[in-house]
Structures are given as C-alpha cells and as structure tokens.
Design a protein around this motif. Sequence first.
Motif, PDB file in Angstrom:
ATOM      1  N   THR A 149       0.229 -15.018  -7.391  1.00  0.00           N
ATOM      2  CA  THR A 149      -0.615 -14.459  -8.442  1.00  0.00           C
ATOM      3  C   THR A 149      -0.471 -12.939  -8.437  1.00  0.00           C
ATOM      4  O   THR A 149      -1.259 -12.235  -7.800  1.00  0.00           O
ATOM      5  N   PRO A 150       0.551 -12.429  -9.121  1.00  0.00           N
ATOM      6  CA  PRO A 150       0.727 -10.967  -9.136  1.00  0.00           C
ATOM      7  C   PRO A 150      -0.477 -10.273  -9.766  1.00  0.00           C
ATOM      8  O   PRO A 150      -1.095 -10.785 -10.697  1.00  0.00           O
ATOM      9  N   GLU A 151      -0.818  -9.113  -9.202  1.00  0.00           N
ATOM     10  CA  GLU A 151      -1.923  -8.309  -9.713  1.00  0.00           C
ATOM     11  C   GLU A 151      -1.442  -6.874  -9.897  1.00  0.00           C
ATOM     12  O   GLU A 151      -0.557  -6.413  -9.184  1.00  0.00           O
ATOM     13  N   SER A 152      -2.064  -6.180 -10.810  1.00  0.00           N
ATOM     14  CA  SER A 152      -1.763  -4.762 -10.978  1.00  0.00           C
ATOM     15  C   SER A 152      -2.301  -4.007  -9.767  1.00  0.00           C
ATOM     16  O   SER A 152      -3.154  -4.513  -9.028  1.00  0.00           O
TER      17      SER A 152
ATOM     18  N   HIS B 119       0.853  -1.183   0.000  1.00  0.00           N
ATOM     19  CA  HIS B 119       0.000   0.000   0.000  1.00  0.00           C
ATOM     20  C   HIS B 119       0.889   1.234   0.000  1.00  0.00           C
ATOM     21  O   HIS B 119       1.984   1.215   0.550  1.00  0.00           O
ATOM     22  N   ALA B 120       0.393   2.288  -0.603  1.00  0.00           N
ATOM     23  CA  ALA B 120       1.096   3.571  -0.622  1.00  0.00           C
ATOM     24  C   ALA B 120       0.051   4.664  -0.437  1.00  0.00           C
ATOM     25  O   ALA B 120      -1.140   4.451  -0.690  1.00  0.00           O
TER      26      ALA B 120
ATOM     27  N   VAL C 171      -9.027  -5.134  -2.424  1.00  0.00           N
ATOM     28  CA  VAL C 171      -9.084  -4.596  -1.067  1.00  0.00           C
ATOM     29  C   VAL C 171     -10.467  -4.010  -0.793  1.00  0.00           C
ATOM     30  O   VAL C 171     -11.073  -4.275   0.254  1.00  0.00           O
ATOM     31  N   ALA C 172     -10.983  -3.220  -1.727  1.00  0.00           N
ATOM     32  CA  ALA C 172     -12.301  -2.603  -1.546  1.00  0.00           C
ATOM     33  C   ALA C 172     -13.402  -3.657  -1.453  1.00  0.00           C
ATOM     34  O   ALA C 172     -14.287  -3.578  -0.579  1.00  0.00           O
ATOM     35  N   ASP C 173     -13.355  -4.648  -2.334  1.00  0.00           N
ATOM     36  CA  ASP C 173     -14.371  -5.707  -2.325  1.00  0.00           C
ATOM     37  C   ASP C 173     -14.331  -6.512  -1.023  1.00  0.00           C
ATOM     38  O   ASP C 173     -15.373  -6.856  -0.452  1.00  0.00           O
ATOM     39  N   GLU C 174     -13.133  -6.828  -0.545  1.00  0.00           N
ATOM     40  CA  GLU C 174     -12.993  -7.600   0.689  1.00  0.00           C
ATOM     41  C   GLU C 174     -13.483  -6.801   1.891  1.00  0.00           C
ATOM     42  O   GLU C 174     -14.085  -7.359   2.811  1.00  0.00           O
ATOM     43  N   ALA C 175     -13.239  -5.495   1.893  1.00  0.00           N
ATOM     44  CA  ALA C 175     -13.711  -4.657   3.000  1.00  0.00           C
ATOM     45  C   ALA C 175     -15.232  -4.715   3.080  1.00  0.00           C
ATOM     46  O   ALA C 175     -15.805  -4.854   4.172  1.00  0.00           O
TER      47      ALA C 175
ATOM     48  N   VAL D 154      -6.116  -3.731  -9.969  1.00  0.00           N
ATOM     49  CA  VAL D 154      -6.824  -4.969  -9.605  1.00  0.00           C
ATOM     50  C   VAL D 154      -6.729  -5.207  -8.103  1.00  0.00           C
ATOM     51  O   VAL D 154      -7.722  -5.567  -7.449  1.00  0.00           O
ATOM     52  N   TYR D 155      -5.544  -4.988  -7.536  1.00  0.00           N
ATOM     53  CA  TYR D 155      -5.361  -5.174  -6.099  1.00  0.00           C
ATOM     54  C   TYR D 155      -6.233  -4.197  -5.306  1.00  0.00           C
ATOM     55  O   TYR D 155      -6.874  -4.578  -4.321  1.00  0.00           O
ATOM     56  N   GLY D 156      -6.299  -2.946  -5.747  1.00  0.00           N
ATOM     57  CA  GLY D 156      -7.133  -1.954  -5.073  1.00  0.00           C
ATOM     58  C   GLY D 156      -8.588  -2.380  -5.051  1.00  0.00           C
ATOM     59  O   GLY D 156      -9.295  -2.204  -4.043  1.00  0.00           O
TER      60      GLY D 156
END
Length: 125
Positions: A95-98, A57-58, A106-110, A101-103
């Motif tokens: 499984t690397p993600e951009s 995260h940044a 995170v939002a979906d999991e929250a 996609v990662y953002g």
Amino acid sequence: MQIATPSLPAALALVQSGQLKALAVMSPKRLASLPNVPTVAEQGFPKATAVGWVGLHAPANTPANIRNSIEAAVNKALESPELRERLAAQGADITPESGIVYGKRVADEAVRWKDIVKAADIPPQ
C-alpha cells in the motif's frame, strides 16, 4: 502448549504448511495471505491491533525535489509484478503512501505506542 507472536514473514510458510497454527492476526482486517485466520478484533479485542509497515526516512531538510524523486522511484518499483509477487509471498499488503501520509502514520504510531507503554507502566531500558 507454546504460544508465540512471530512476524508474518517469519511465520507464513509454517502456517501455510500446517506446522504452525495461527490463532489470529493483529491487523485490522483479515490478510489476503491467510484469509481463514480471524483478526484479534473478530475475537473480541478491537483495540489489540498492530500492523507492520516499512518506509524510507530522510533528513528533515532534504529538498522537495529529491524527496519527490525518491518517492517516484519507490512507487515505480512497487509497480513491478516481480517485486509485488515476492512481497506478497511474504504476506505483505503493498500500500504505497505519499511522504506526507507516511509522516503522519509515523507520528500517530509514536503517540499510540507511547500511550500504550505509559499505560502498561513499562520502564525505559
């Protein structure tokens, strides 16, 4: 009988040595590191899935060129056979993600876990 839900890195060696019996994994599909262990979905609980994931995260205002540079460095590191081997030995499915996609992940999991906590009426602590 004792039951636990340990993380895969904590349990993998114990399961592979026979000291611990894995009844199921919570991932949506079987794990390469434990191919004979069924998923919870296969045992009749299709919504009881959870996947551990790790990301960087940044701050939101981090310039795109810096974010892109970090993403490229991480992806390059994840191409290393030595690193992939070490992570796979811990049960990791690499499984690397951009960042985009990662953002979204995170939002979906929250949202998902907020809804689960609300439905279970778990008070904040």
